[in-house]
Scaffold this active site. Structure first.
Site, PDB file in Angstrom:
ATOM      1  N   GLU A  49       0.809  -1.225   0.000  1.00 46.79           N
ATOM      2  CA  GLU A  49       0.000   0.000   0.000  1.00 46.79           C
ATOM      3  C   GLU A  49       0.842   1.275   0.000  1.00 46.79           C
ATOM      4  OE1 GLU A  49      -3.549   0.615   2.114  1.00 46.79           O
ATOM      5  OE2 GLU A  49      -4.265  -1.441   1.926  1.00 46.79           O
ATOM      6  N   HIS A 272      -2.127  -0.913  10.002  1.00 48.39           N
ATOM      7  CA  HIS A 272      -1.659  -2.281  10.232  1.00 48.39           C
ATOM      8  C   HIS A 272      -0.434  -2.230  11.145  1.00 48.39           C
ATOM      9  CE1 HIS A 272      -3.768  -4.607   6.879  1.00 48.39           C
ATOM     10  NE2 HIS A 272      -4.191  -3.367   6.728  1.00 48.39           N
TER      11      HIS A 272
END
Length: 423
Positions: A49, A272
């Site tokens: 990402e 995350h």
């Protein structure tokens, strides 16, 4: 190889949540990530990402002294978001873009535009060939009604196949990434059973991090708390997986996971949690085989998960064909309406209304045509993956029926199947 050979590999993995204009405090988090990686000096840093190539270039310059080798995997419209930074020279690299990756009309999810993929780096460390893979699978937006389940299972199978076919000359295989799969999910079980990869969290001798190794935790201020309502401890969807060939013994000495904040204090680096693993590779004496083995009776887990995956892909394929059929009917009705409107316009009756409706009908036909073509492509992609699974399942059953000699975990597909195909 020397009998006392040993190699230590420090690995970092993080889904960076780097969506331009949408992710909170993105620039600050990218800067702090670069500072952290420079301080820790890992052998490999594998990131997901990183959607902005400008962020990659910023990290590339910032990390250049400590990580002289780097690569950004480009695909799709937005990009794969995958990149790697290495302390060691990269010998080769390539990537595979997943055939199926969501639906283009689900714009608010955006996965289709990203071009989700798996990237491969080939490194030579201490005389060994290391294949390092980084990947990011399709997100799960609704666990109770998961419309992307078949796509994610197909991606897991493509990932397993890609590793299977590209790692035959590797001594060590490493896979890191955001799989968007829970440990007991079908896609994760399929990946592990087919490739024989080991889960660092389950195998490590020293773990420090959130309970159950969760990589999205409610303590993280960037996490959408509604997504974790059913999981008070959090979820584990980011992984470090590995294996070594016969003659080598690999184990995870330590595994560290951040706990909702930056490792040295402060706000989190992402929504995350980061994974930091220390892997050790050693020479394995001929009389000692550290890898678990599968006898004929023990191969049922692989056969079972292959059947389960085949069924899921079959259902997804039927659904895709159903949507293509509906779109075909809409196209037919749209064409009939166009013909009727043309006849009315030619006759001079309600000419203005006919022209207006004709424009709308053309848009309807074109939209339904795009919808039809996409779902036909989806059905064919699922059919291809299902055919591969069917073939492997047949070979696995043959091997089990023959009661052949036990093989290392996960090597049923890599030895028994290859031998059967050669005959």
């Amino acid at each position: 190889m020397k009998p006392n050979f040993s190699l230590r590999l420090k690995v970092f993995n993080l889904n960076c949540w780097g969506i331009p204009y949408l992710s909170k405090h993105r620039a600050d988090r990218v800067k702090r990530l670069g500072d952290f990686l420079n301080r820790e000096s890992f052998d490999l840093a594998l990131l997901e990402e990183v959607w902005s190539e400008q962020d990659f270039q910023y990290l590339r310059q910032k990390l250049l002294p400590a990580y002289p080798a780097a690569h950004y995997f480009r695909s799709g419209i937005i990009g794969s978001g995958l990149c790697v930074f290495s302390k060691h020279p990269i010998q080769e690299f390539t990537q595979h873009v997943f055939t199926l990756n969501g639906y283009p009309y689900m714009i608010h999810h955006g996965d289709w535009f990203c071009g989700k993929a798996v990237g491969l780096l080939v490194l030579r460390l201490g005389g060994l060939v290391l294949n390092a893979y980084v990947t990011h699978l399709h997100a799960e937006y609704n666990r109770q009604k998961d419309i992307y389940l078949a796509h994610r299972v197909a991606q897991a199978w493509e990932l397993a196949q890609f590793i299977h076919h590209t790692s035959k000359k590797a001594d060590v295989v490493l896979l890191c990434g955001d799989l968007n799969l829970h440990p007991k999910d079908l896609g994760f079980r399929l990946l592990k059973e087919w490739t024989g990869l080991q889960d660092a969290y389950l195998e490590t001798r020293d773990f420090k991090g959130p309970e159950e190794g969760c990589t999205m935790v409610p303590q993280n201020c960037y996490v959408n708390q509604q997504e974790l309502e059913q999981f008070p401890l959090g979820i584990r969807i980011d992984y470090v997986l590995y294996k070594a060939v016969s003659g080598l013994y690999i184990f995870c000495k330590t595994l560290r996971t951040t706990t909702g904040h930056e490792p040295h204090g402060g706000s989190p680096l992402s929504d995350h949690e980061a994974l930091m693993a220390t892997l050790c590779v050693r020479h394995s004496p001929p009389q000692h085989n550290p890898s678990p083995t599968h006898g004929p009776a023990e191969r049922s887990p692989l056969i079972s998960v292959l059947r389960e995956a085949w069924t899921e892909l079959d259902q997804g394929m039927a659904q895709g064909r159903w949507w293509a059929t509906i779109a075909g009917y809409v196209i037919g009705l749209g064409l009939l309406l166009l013909a009727l409107l043309c006849a009315l316009a030619a006759g001079g009756e309600i000419r203005e209304v006919a022209v207006l409706l004709w424009t709308s009908s053309v848009g309807l036909v074109l939209g339904a045509g795009a919808f039809y073509l996409f779902h036909v492509q989806e059905a064919k992609g699922l059919c291809r993956a299902r055919a591969e699974l069917q073939h492997v399942l047949g070979r696995a059953r043959e091997a089990q029926d023959l009661g052949s000699e036990s093989q290392p975990a996960g090597l049923l597909g890599q030895q028994e199947v290859d031998r059967a195909e050669e005959q």
